[in-house]
Design a protein around this motif. Structure first.
Motif, short mmCIF file in Angstrom:
data_model
loop_
_atom_site.label_atom_id
_atom_site.label_comp_id
_atom_site.label_asym_id
_atom_site.label_seq_id
_atom_site.Cartn_x
_atom_site.Cartn_y
_atom_site.Cartn_z
N SER A 104 3.09 -46.66 -39.36
CA SER A 104 4.24 -46.80 -38.46
C SER A 104 3.80 -47.20 -37.06
N ILE A 105 4.68 -47.94 -36.41
CA ILE A 105 4.54 -48.27 -34.99
C ILE A 105 5.73 -47.64 -34.27
N GLN A 106 5.44 -46.73 -33.34
CA GLN A 106 6.49 -46.03 -32.60
C GLN A 106 6.43 -46.45 -31.13
N HIS A 107 7.56 -46.86 -30.61
CA HIS A 107 7.63 -47.31 -29.21
C HIS A 107 8.46 -46.33 -28.40
N LEU A 108 7.86 -45.77 -27.34
CA LEU A 108 8.53 -44.89 -26.40
C LEU A 108 8.65 -45.63 -25.07
N PRO A 109 9.83 -46.10 -24.67
CA PRO A 109 9.95 -46.96 -23.50
C PRO A 109 9.83 -46.24 -22.16
N LYS A 110 9.92 -44.91 -22.13
CA LYS A 110 9.94 -44.20 -20.85
C LYS A 110 9.21 -42.88 -20.98
N VAL A 111 7.91 -42.89 -20.65
CA VAL A 111 7.08 -41.69 -20.73
C VAL A 111 6.51 -41.38 -19.35
N ARG A 112 6.60 -40.10 -18.93
CA ARG A 112 6.08 -39.70 -17.63
C ARG A 112 4.65 -39.24 -17.77
N PHE A 113 3.78 -39.71 -16.89
CA PHE A 113 2.37 -39.32 -16.87
C PHE A 113 2.15 -38.22 -15.84
N LYS A 114 0.97 -37.61 -15.89
CA LYS A 114 0.67 -36.49 -15.00
C LYS A 114 0.62 -36.91 -13.54
N ASP A 115 0.34 -38.20 -13.27
CA ASP A 115 0.30 -38.66 -11.89
C ASP A 115 1.68 -39.10 -11.38
N GLY A 116 2.73 -38.88 -12.18
CA GLY A 116 4.09 -39.15 -11.75
C GLY A 116 4.66 -40.49 -12.17
N ARG A 117 3.83 -41.43 -12.59
CA ARG A 117 4.36 -42.74 -12.98
C ARG A 117 5.05 -42.66 -14.34
N LYS A 118 5.92 -43.63 -14.62
CA LYS A 118 6.59 -43.72 -15.91
C LYS A 118 6.30 -45.09 -16.51
N GLU A 119 5.85 -45.10 -17.77
CA GLU A 119 5.51 -46.34 -18.44
C GLU A 119 5.89 -46.25 -19.91
N ALA A 120 5.91 -47.40 -20.57
CA ALA A 120 6.11 -47.45 -22.02
C ALA A 120 4.80 -47.17 -22.72
N VAL A 121 4.88 -46.47 -23.85
CA VAL A 121 3.72 -46.16 -24.68
C VAL A 121 4.08 -46.51 -26.13
N THR A 122 3.16 -47.17 -26.81
CA THR A 122 3.38 -47.53 -28.22
C THR A 122 2.31 -46.90 -29.08
N HIS A 123 2.73 -46.17 -30.13
CA HIS A 123 1.81 -45.46 -31.02
C HIS A 123 1.56 -46.25 -32.29
N LEU A 124 0.40 -46.05 -32.86
CA LEU A 124 0.09 -46.47 -34.23
C LEU A 124 -0.18 -45.20 -35.01
N GLY A 125 0.53 -44.99 -36.12
CA GLY A 125 0.41 -43.71 -36.81
C GLY A 125 0.54 -43.81 -38.31
N LEU A 126 0.30 -42.69 -38.96
CA LEU A 126 0.46 -42.53 -40.40
C LEU A 126 1.54 -41.49 -40.66
N MET A 127 2.32 -41.68 -41.69
CA MET A 127 3.41 -40.77 -42.02
C MET A 127 3.44 -40.55 -43.53
N MET A 128 3.64 -39.31 -43.94
CA MET A 128 3.76 -38.96 -45.35
C MET A 128 5.04 -38.18 -45.55
N THR A 129 5.81 -38.52 -46.58
CA THR A 129 7.00 -37.76 -46.93
C THR A 129 6.90 -37.30 -48.38
N ARG A 130 7.54 -36.18 -48.68
CA ARG A 130 7.55 -35.64 -50.04
C ARG A 130 8.92 -35.04 -50.31
N GLU A 131 9.59 -35.50 -51.38
CA GLU A 131 10.88 -34.95 -51.75
C GLU A 131 10.74 -33.49 -52.19
#
Length: 516
Positions: A372-399
């Protein structure tokens, strides 16, 4: 290779006839039993990759992959890499590996692979992992020894938006196996199998607990660090025999100001009945990699041991209570730990009965593995700035039923300026049945909670929550290929809260496994 004899075939046929009779209702019409639709080669593979940093320091990455064959030449699967040498404990990346193999001889093959993942670790003005994306092409030659194989490799590691890159000669060790699964179209049907299905694990557990560092523990600045650190994570367990298991686990800091701490461990244990077969006491030993969150684990190696208590409920799930001591083999981290877990059955190995392998019936449930590719358009950093962050991840589901499923996610920042930000989430979801007018489409919603941190993102303690609504398209004759689009919200749970919309685009593979 085992060859069947006439006696064993007759016995197996007699047993199957009895089993079929047991599945026949009084009216005489046999209940259709689903059977394994595919069995593909698979492999568990590890590798050692030396790497020289821009400062001249030498480290090494230890990698682990689960690879499933697409055909006789190609395979793919999830991978994780972590620092295992030097002073960069806590450097992790998670992603996907694709591999092509060529047969050179009866016991020799050549492999070319490409890993794409995301993560990072301890950085400075001289060592930068950038947005977190890591690429690792590899060419290796391997010698086979039964199901095992070993060899040497030529590797290139690169963080494209950072300054960490290099070539090296490494080592490969792997073990061949098989991946067996039912068709996803058999979901909900009774089924039979004489082997484990899916990834080969018997249980998945969600766990929460804490580390209480000893007085000798120091952070990377040399300052005493004895505050309690809450953790959340999950593990997968495979039972070798009654009460004997091995498994893998991952967890991260979710409380105590150590956001960014992560550990990935292999474990093994044994327990025995305590007065009642369902109440069991024993012990467990774990070894793996961990670090981050200003926790000084040196090279990254962690060792953990202690007693275990397990109650197998009459309804299927089990409750676990573990305790003991964990320490870094290098660095300045030593802590007591306690954790509580709830495990859910995935599958279990068939037993040997009087007539050979005992095909214990069960119900087919769908599992899905996504990149999965997850896009977060508004993330606050510890120094106060706000930027977009995009993740690359793995996901598993089970019924868990036709409408309810469990899900787990793990990944890291790959694009943006949050390299080393990682997350691990578990939760539950609801899904509709295939839509009547469009049977290949399905919609659903899920809620997950877990741990995250690192990369300068302001998550305070590390506890996060994520909710998402999604729509999914199933492709192929057996609908094994899955395309999913989700929209939701991500938020922190403690301290100065923040939130951001989440857009999730995922590509996955589905198969059926048996709940017995």
């Amino acid at each position: 290779m085992f060859k069947p004899t006439s006696t064993s075939l007759a016995a197996a046929g007699f047993f199957l006839a009895l089993n079929a009779a047991a599945q026949t209702p009084a009216g005489g019409a046999a209940t259709p039993m689903a059977r394994i639709a595919e069995s593909r080669p698979a492999a568990i593979e590890s590798n050692w990759t030396p790497l020289r940093l821009p400062t001249g320091e030498r480290i090494a990455l230890l990698g682990g992959s689960y690879l499933m064959a697409i055909n006789e030449e190609w395979g793919f699967g999830p991978s994780v890499y972590g620092a295992a040498k030097g002073n960069y404990g806590g450097l992790f990346t998670v992603g996907l590996t694709a591999q092509r193999r060529w047969r050179l001889g009866q016991n020799t093959h050549l492999a070319a692979g490409l890993y794409a993942g995301a993560g990072g670790g301890l950085s400075s003005s001289q060592v930068r992992f950038g947005g977190g994306l890591m690429l690792r092409p590899e060419l290796s030659i391997r010698t086979e020894m039964g199901p095992w194989y070993a060899g040497v490799s030529l590797n290139h590691v690169r963080f494209p938006s950072g300054n960490v890159h290099g070539n090296s000669v490494g080592f490969v060790l792997g073990r061949s196996g098989s991946f067996a699964g039912f068709s996803p179209l058999d979901a909900g049907r009774p089924g039979l199998a004489s082997q484990r299905t899916g990834l080969g694990f018997d249980e998945i557990a969600v766990q929460a607990g804490f580390y209480k560092p000893r007085s000798s523990t120091r952070n990377r600045s040399g300052v005493a660090s004895t505050a309690r650190m809450g953790k959340a994570g999950a593990d997968l367990r495979h039972y070798i025999a009654e009460g004997s298991w091995w498994g893998v686990e991952a967890s991260g800091a979710a409380q105590g100001g150590a956001d960014g701490f992560m550990e990935v461990l292999a474990n093994a244990g044994q327990d025995w009945a305590l007065g009642h077969p369902s109440l069991r006491v024993g012990g467990q030993l774990a070894l793996g990699l961990g670090g981050g969150g200003n926790v000084d684990t040196g090279s990254g190696w962690l060792l953990r041991a202690g007693p275990t208590l397990r109650w197998q409920t009459p309804w299927g799930p089990s409750l676990r209570l573990d305790a003991g001591l964990a320490r870094a083999t290098a660095g300045n981290f030593k802590a007591s730990f306690v954790r509580l877990g709830l495990s859910m059955p995935l599958d279990r190995g068939p037993r040997f009965g009087a007539f050979g392998l005992d095909d214990v019936p069960g119900t087919v449930r769908t599992q899905q593995l996504f990149t999965s590719i997850q896009h977060l358009p508004k993330v606050r950093f510890k120094d106060g700035r706000k930027e977009a962050v995009t993740h690359l991840g793995l996901m598993m589901t089970r019924e868990l039923s036709r409408s309810v499923y469990g899900t787990a996610q793990a990944g890291s920042a790959a694009w943006g300026s949050a390299g080393a930000y990682s997350y691990g989430l578990v939760g539950l979801g609801l899904q509709t049945q295939p839509l009547a007018s469009q049977p290949r489409w399905r919609v659903g919603a899920e809620l997950l909670a877990g741990a995250a941190g690192g990369g300068g993102v302001a998550v305070r303690s590390g506890a996060v929550l994520q909710g998402e609504a999604w729509t999914q398209l199933n492709l192929g004759e057996e609908e094994r290929l899955r395309l999913r689009l989700g929209l939701g919200e991500w938020r922190t749970l403690r301290g100065a809260q923040q939130s951001s919309p989440v857009l999730n685009v995922s590509v996955g593979y589905a198969f059926g496994s048996l709940v017995r």
